[in-house]
Design an enzyme around this catalytic site. Sequence first.
Site, PDB file in Angstrom:
ATOM      1  N   ARG A  52      41.504  48.559  50.796  1.00  0.00           N
ATOM      2  CA  ARG A  52      42.095  49.902  50.759  1.00  0.00           C
ATOM      3  C   ARG A  52      41.042  50.972  50.977  1.00  0.00           C
ATOM      4  O   ARG A  52      41.332  52.064  51.444  1.00  0.00           O
ATOM      5  CB  ARG A  52      42.776  50.145  49.410  1.00  0.00           C
ATOM      6  CG  ARG A  52      43.999  49.303  49.136  1.00  0.00           C
ATOM      7  CD  ARG A  52      44.470  49.471  47.709  1.00  0.00           C
ATOM      8  NE  ARG A  52      43.447  49.046  46.754  1.00  0.00           N
ATOM      9  CZ  ARG A  52      43.567  49.127  45.437  1.00  0.00           C
ATOM     10  NH1 ARG A  52      44.685  49.637  44.923  1.00  0.00           N
ATOM     11  NH2 ARG A  52      42.614  48.708  44.638  1.00  0.00           N
TER      12      ARG A  52
ATOM     13  N   THR B 130      40.152  35.443  34.841  1.00  0.00           N
ATOM     14  CA  THR B 130      40.953  35.931  35.956  1.00  0.00           C
ATOM     15  C   THR B 130      40.804  37.449  36.068  1.00  0.00           C
ATOM     16  O   THR B 130      40.017  38.064  35.341  1.00  0.00           O
ATOM     17  CB  THR B 130      42.427  35.499  35.814  1.00  0.00           C
ATOM     18  OG1 THR B 130      43.113  35.775  37.039  1.00  0.00           O
ATOM     19  CG2 THR B 130      43.138  36.204  34.661  1.00  0.00           C
TER      20      THR B 130
ATOM     21  N   LYS C 285      36.337  38.720  36.772  1.00  0.00           N
ATOM     22  CA  LYS C 285      35.548  37.652  37.399  1.00  0.00           C
ATOM     23  C   LYS C 285      34.121  38.083  37.748  1.00  0.00           C
ATOM     24  O   LYS C 285      33.230  37.244  37.829  1.00  0.00           O
ATOM     25  CB  LYS C 285      36.261  37.133  38.650  1.00  0.00           C
ATOM     26  CG  LYS C 285      37.552  36.402  38.341  1.00  0.00           C
ATOM     27  CD  LYS C 285      38.178  35.800  39.581  1.00  0.00           C
ATOM     28  CE  LYS C 285      39.473  35.078  39.238  1.00  0.00           C
ATOM     29  NZ  LYS C 285      40.027  34.346  40.390  1.00  0.00           N
TER      30      LYS C 285
ATOM     31  N   SER D 128      50.643  34.440  33.979  1.00  0.00           N
ATOM     32  CA  SER D 128      49.798  33.244  34.075  1.00  0.00           C
ATOM     33  C   SER D 128      50.531  31.954  33.698  1.00  0.00           C
ATOM     34  O   SER D 128      51.271  31.906  32.722  1.00  0.00           O
ATOM     35  CB  SER D 128      48.572  33.409  33.172  1.00  0.00           C
ATOM     36  OG  SER D 128      47.778  32.243  33.212  1.00  0.00           O
TER      37      SER D 128
ATOM     38  N   SER E  88      48.502  29.217  33.316  1.00  0.00           N
ATOM     39  CA  SER E  88      47.381  28.379  32.876  1.00  0.00           C
ATOM     40  C   SER E  88      47.634  27.721  31.529  1.00  0.00           C
ATOM     41  O   SER E  88      47.331  26.533  31.347  1.00  0.00           O
ATOM     42  CB  SER E  88      46.092  29.210  32.816  1.00  0.00           C
ATOM     43  OG  SER E  88      45.702  29.614  34.108  1.00  0.00           O
TER      44      SER E  88
ATOM     45  N   ASN F 256      34.937  32.081  37.455  1.00  0.00           N
ATOM     46  CA  ASN F 256      36.267  31.928  36.867  1.00  0.00           C
ATOM     47  C   ASN F 256      36.286  30.839  35.805  1.00  0.00           C
ATOM     48  O   ASN F 256      37.339  30.532  35.252  1.00  0.00           O
ATOM     49  CB  ASN F 256      37.317  31.634  37.943  1.00  0.00           C
ATOM     50  CG  ASN F 256      37.203  30.235  38.509  1.00  0.00           C
ATOM     51  OD1 ASN F 256      36.144  29.842  39.002  1.00  0.00           O
ATOM     52  ND2 ASN F 256      38.285  29.468  38.440  1.00  0.00           N
TER      53      ASN F 256
END
Length: 244
Positions: A149, A61, A65, A14, A16, A86
């Site tokens: 997936r 994150t 979320k 991250s 942030s 978020n």
Amino acid sequence: MRRYGLIGYPLGHSFSEKYFNAKFKAEGITDASYQLFELPAISQFPELIASQPDLKGLNVTIPHKESVIPYLNALDPVAARIGAVNVLKFTPEGIIGYNSDYQGFMQALQQFFPVSSSAQALLLGTGGASKAVQAALDHLQIPFRVVSRNPAPNVLTYGQLNEEIIAASTLIVNTTPLGTYPDTEAAPPIPYHFLSSRQYLFDLVYNPAETQFMKKGKAAGASVTNGYAMLCLQAEAAWQIWNA
């Protein structure tokens, strides 16, 4: 001191904390701090909140979320419609969830991708980030198909992607964490050999600056970008939410 931070797991990739603390320094904000709070399990959220009484806001994150929502007191209408948050704002009435990914992605996309009536998108992933991207594409009236997936109604699997689907998708967005530092060799398993200069690849991953998804797209002639602009735009939107 006003305390802010990020919850998720893992957080070694991250930016942030660096982003916000640089912002505080540049703008002369001396009464605020930002730090990372790794939460392997969302069940640890109440304990974190109890241990940090000065918290005014949090970013959220992967992978929390969606799973954090039951712990909140209210949702902003946009976040409720998206089904993922978020941004958390701590108020006297409780913790309110918002979604600034939606705003950040939409603004970053408009800077990168020529939105037109013929645009079609392919979204890789079905998590909280994907839900925000879907809402933004709906707002911009860009039709899209989702890839996962796991088989699900109205969702493609990676094995179903063929030349026709790729050719029809002028925009391909990776909303998964595949390729994020430190696992930088990973990439979504799409048939990259069907890409051409008609495609625009938007990777929400921003660390590393150029992912394998982007490298493979660039090698096929596609236009590519990472998620750093989105990160900055959603961070500024979060700051506005916290200070409104």
